[in-house]
Design a protein around this motif. Structure first.
Motif, mmCIF file in Angstrom:
data_model
loop_
_atom_site.group_PDB
_atom_site.id
_atom_site.type_symbol
_atom_site.label_atom_id
_atom_site.label_comp_id
_atom_site.label_asym_id
_atom_site.label_seq_id
_atom_site.Cartn_x
_atom_site.Cartn_y
_atom_site.Cartn_z
ATOM 1 N N GLY A 317 0.816 -1.210 0.000
ATOM 2 C CA GLY A 317 0.000 0.000 0.000
ATOM 3 C C GLY A 317 0.846 1.256 0.000
ATOM 4 N N ILE A 423 -2.940 4.843 5.014
ATOM 5 C CA ILE A 423 -3.179 4.409 3.635
ATOM 6 C C ILE A 423 -4.625 4.723 3.299
ATOM 7 C CG2 ILE A 423 -3.360 2.359 2.164
ATOM 8 C CD1 ILE A 423 -0.870 1.293 3.680
ATOM 9 N N ASN A 428 -4.729 5.689 -3.052
ATOM 10 C CA ASN A 428 -4.082 4.472 -3.552
ATOM 11 C C ASN A 428 -4.631 4.099 -4.924
ATOM 12 O OD1 ASN A 428 -2.282 2.396 -1.588
ATOM 13 N ND2 ASN A 428 -3.133 4.215 -0.611
ATOM 14 N N ALA A 454 -0.227 -3.148 -4.562
ATOM 15 C CA ALA A 454 -1.043 -2.162 -3.861
ATOM 16 C C ALA A 454 -2.522 -2.518 -3.943
ATOM 17 C CB ALA A 454 -0.794 -0.768 -4.440
ATOM 18 N N ILE A 458 -5.106 -3.340 -0.797
ATOM 19 C CA ILE A 458 -6.397 -2.692 -0.538
ATOM 20 C C ILE A 458 -7.503 -3.734 -0.468
ATOM 21 C CG2 ILE A 458 -8.119 -1.085 -1.432
ATOM 22 C CD1 ILE A 458 -5.639 0.325 -0.395
#
Length: 754
Positions: A317, A423, A428, A454, A458
């Motif tokens: 992330g 984050i 992102n 990434a 998530i």
């Protein structure tokens, strides 16, 4: 800015927060509450007004206000006795931030952070401001306490009026649909707008302070790609190249600062935000795809490599931001003295650096610590200097990389600015999208892999069992139900991974999130997506389709839906995109610049049918917007030019309404916008020398400031190239009355050459 995560005897209620911003205030003597029912109940029970103090952890002026006010025991005692104080991280609660920033803009006609809004116990605003000096803030708390205790009726009546006006303004956008798609003429109108404001000489579109305006750059690059309009490419390329040369670009470590305080892009405001890296990384990638110039690729790679090195969690992330200051000194991490440069480099490398780079002085801010050192900027693109010196571009890059590596190794020994390591799902999503596009364009598998890691992070850590998302994650804890922009940005990122990696998992995840977003946020009556899911009642449920520092969620969703249509061929995705554009059709038509990313989607849709012209009915909300604009109180004209050889003098004339003033040049405080004039012509080679008049000193609650009043003449001497065409005078001013300043306005006045 540092803060402690350990509990302490003096810790307040913010100590249990996951927000780095709230934790920065966890040891203030102020009896802070986080946003929530506990604070609201206390205000109702004790019949006290509430202070909503909204900011973010890398906000320089938030730090200043904390040091000067919230760490002051006497001021804290006054606050604790008189009001209920709530601290809010705008990055965790963008819905609350947007609502009360609207209130601040309506009351003060300006905005920014920290945003300090005083509200009634039922959360209706009656007074607001941004940064306050300590004496002014203490006086304000005492005045509010006195009036509240003596007679609350006028304050509550004002709060009701403001709340009603905010609701009308927000509902106006909520109900801004048209009967058909906006016409393609809006694309040409928006291109024309950027052409009028484009700085041919230095890049960018408006006067200093200069922001990247990534929404404009991405739109112009797309407009060139789809229509071969060379003007669009020149504006985008000119801006991106000048930014890459300037100090807004971190030449040592890669990446970009948030904005430049000067017209030449040399003196940055030193924050580094993830969303700027994402949007500019995409912009430089798209420029490289069109130009195939190695300079453009090097800048893009610098952004992505910096992000991987300093803003990436070990599991994939991306972190939110790096602060502008170190130990209360803005820019301390990034500035260089000559002695430091000579100490970090050998003699040959130092000589090479001095030949190719300049050093820009950082202006002093009265009352603030000043950094020793200056900011590096590139004198000319490396490809040009290599050609002039008879070197191959590869050799020039090798030398540049060796020099910058030595400087980075030296800089790494310095104390790093505070890293906001939360984050955020939406940011992102932007970065995932940029990495995936770069991986595909540059054929760099490590960038594609960064986007996948990434996205996996998530989906594994910020996705609930029912398929909905969380907004933020930090230190193993996900919290706050996601907003619509979180879904839209992630959908776009997932679709871009699919294009780069051809992995159906990401396409399926994008489709699932699109279905969940429609379930939670879509307005079945008027169309468009609400910003919140409606589970928490605020003053009004908003849609927020206007672009800000980041594109609006609705605009990104329109683009993502078109991506899904292009990939799948399923016409339903295109129909959803059309319905979304129609939902804001009237608003887009009235103000295409505010909806640049929406017009970008309209350009992609390539629909040329004319839009239904909605009759515009004036109402109180429209009147309020007009009253907030400087142009309402300042009229601008220009004298006929007086020409002598290849130079001329043209005079800007400002007619300022009685009781109002504009800020002198230079402005007395950095948060005030100075009156400025410029002259542009199409070649971008004109030399401009404005002569600003003497100012009048005025005493205000902010302190003594210099202003212009009445009728003001500002002569501008212009040295013209031989082929000067389309001469135009640009004026920017900010009208103020007492301590209240409106949003600044810009004028373009054609100058006719005889």
């Amino acid at each position: 800015m540092t803060f402690s995560l350990s509990t302490h005897a003096s810790a307040n209620r913010l100590i249990d927060s996951s927000s780095p911003y709230l934790l920065q205030h966890a040891h203030n003597p102020v009896d802070w509450y986080p946003w929530g029912e506990e604070a609201f109940a206390k205000a109702r029970k004790e019949n006290k007004p509430i202070l909503l103090s909204i900011g973010y952890s890398t906000c320089y002026w938030c730090h200043v206000m904390e040091r000067e006010i919230f760490e002051n025991p006497e001021i804290a005692k006054l606050m604790n006795e008189s009001i209920v104080s709530i601290k809010i991280d705008r990055e965790q609660r963008p819905d609350v931030d947007d609502l009360y920033m609207t209130a601040t803009q309506m009351m003060t006609h300006s905005g920014g952070w920290p945003n300090n809004v005083f509200v009634t116990p039922d959360l209706k605003p009656f007074y607001a401001g941004t940064y306050f000096p300590p004496a002014a803030f203490s006086s304000l708390i005492q005045q509010i306490h006195y009036i509240w205790m003596q007679d609350q009726v006028p304050l509550k009546a004002q709060a009701e009026r403001l709340a009603s006006a905010i609701i009308r303004i927000k509902q106006q956008e909520n109900n801004a649909q048209s009967s058909s798609l906006p016409g393609s003429r809006l694309v040409e109108a928006l291109i024309s707008h950027f052409s009028d404001y484009y700085d041919n000489r230095l890049g960018g579109f408006y006067q200093a302070p200069k922001f990247p305006n990534e929404d404009a750059l991405l739109f112009l690059l797309e407009a060139y790609r789809l229509t071969s309009n060379n003007t669009c490419l020149e504006m985008a390329r000119g801006t991106l190249e000048k930014m890459a040369e300037g100090g807004i670009h971190d030449h040592v470590g890669g990446g970009f600062h948030r904005y430049a305080t000067d017209a030449q892009w040399r003196i940055p405001h030193f924050e580094k935000m993830l969303y700027n890296q994402a949007l500019l990384g995409r912009a430089y990638t798209e420029l490289y795809a069109l130009s195939n110039k190695p300079d453009d690729r090097v800048v893009a790679e610098g952004i992505f490599d910096f992000t991987l090195r300093q803003m990436t969690h070990k599991d994939g992330g991306f972190y939110s931001a790096l602060d502008a200051e170190t130990d209360a000194v803005e820019g301390a991490y990034y500035a260089w003295t000559d002695a430091e440069l000579q100490d970090a480099l050998d003699t040959d490398s130092y000589a090479w650096l001095m030949k190719h780079y300049g050093l820009a002085e950082i202006p002093k801010i009265p009352g603030h610590k000043h950094v020793d050192g200056r900011v590096l900027y590139l004198i000319q693109p490396l490809s040009e200097s290599a050609t002039a010196e008879g070197l191959s571009y590869e050799d020039a890059v090798k030398k540049q990389q060796a020099v910058m590596t030595s400087l980075r190794e030296s800089r790494d020994k310095r104390k790093l600015p505070h890293l906001d390591n939360k984050i955020i799902t939406s940011w992102n999503g932007l970065m995932i999208d940029a990495f995936a596009r770069a991986g595909l364009c540059m054929r760099k598998l490590e960038y594609t892999e960064a986007s996948r890691r990434a996205a996996d992070f998530i989906l594994a850590n910020l996705r609930k069992q029912d398929g909905s998302l969380y907004r933020t994650w930090r230190d193993g804890q996900a919290e706050i139900s996601a907003y619509f922009e979180d879904y839209a940005f992630m959908i776009q990122g997932l679709v871009s991974i699919y294009r780069a990696a051809k992995d159906n998992r990401y396409l399926q995840a994008a489709k699932e999130l699109a279905a969940k977003a429609k379930q939670l946020f879509w307005d079945e009556k008027h169309g468009g997506y609400y910003f919140t899911d409606g589970s928490e009642l605020l003053l009004v449920r908003m849609k927020n389709a206007v672009d800000s520092a980041i594109p609006s969620g609705n605009a990104v969703m329109a683009q993502a839906l078109l991506d899904l249509y292009e990939i799948t061929g399923d016409a339903e995705w295109k129909q959803q995109a059309e319905a979304l554009l129609i939902a804001f059709g009237q608003a887009i038509t009235e103000n295409p610049r505010a909806y640049t990313h929406m017009v970008h989607a309209l350009l992609r849709l390539n629909h040329v049918a004319p839009a239904a012209k909605a009759a515009q009915q004036p109402d109180e909300a429209v009147t309020l917007r007009e009253a907030m604009v400087t142009k309402t109180y300042v009229k601008v004209g220009a004298s006929a030019p007086k020409r002598e050889g290849n130079s001329l003098t043209v005079t800007a004339v400002l007619d300022i309404a009685q009781g109002w003033h504009v800020n002198a040049n230079p402005a007395s405080f950095d948060f005030l916008i100075s009156t400025s004039v410029d002259v542009r012509e199409d070649s971008g080679k004109a030399e401009v020398e404005p002569a600003y008049p003497d100012a009048r000193a005025m005493t205000t609650p902010l302190g003594d400031i210099n202003v212009y009043e009445g009728k003001v003449s500002i002569p501008v001497k212009v040295t013209l190239p031989g082929n000067a065409e389309n001469l135009r005078l640009l004026v920017r001013a900010q009208a103020c009355k007492d301590a209240t300043c409106l949003a600044p306005s810009d004028w373009i006045v054609p100058v006719k050459l005889k």
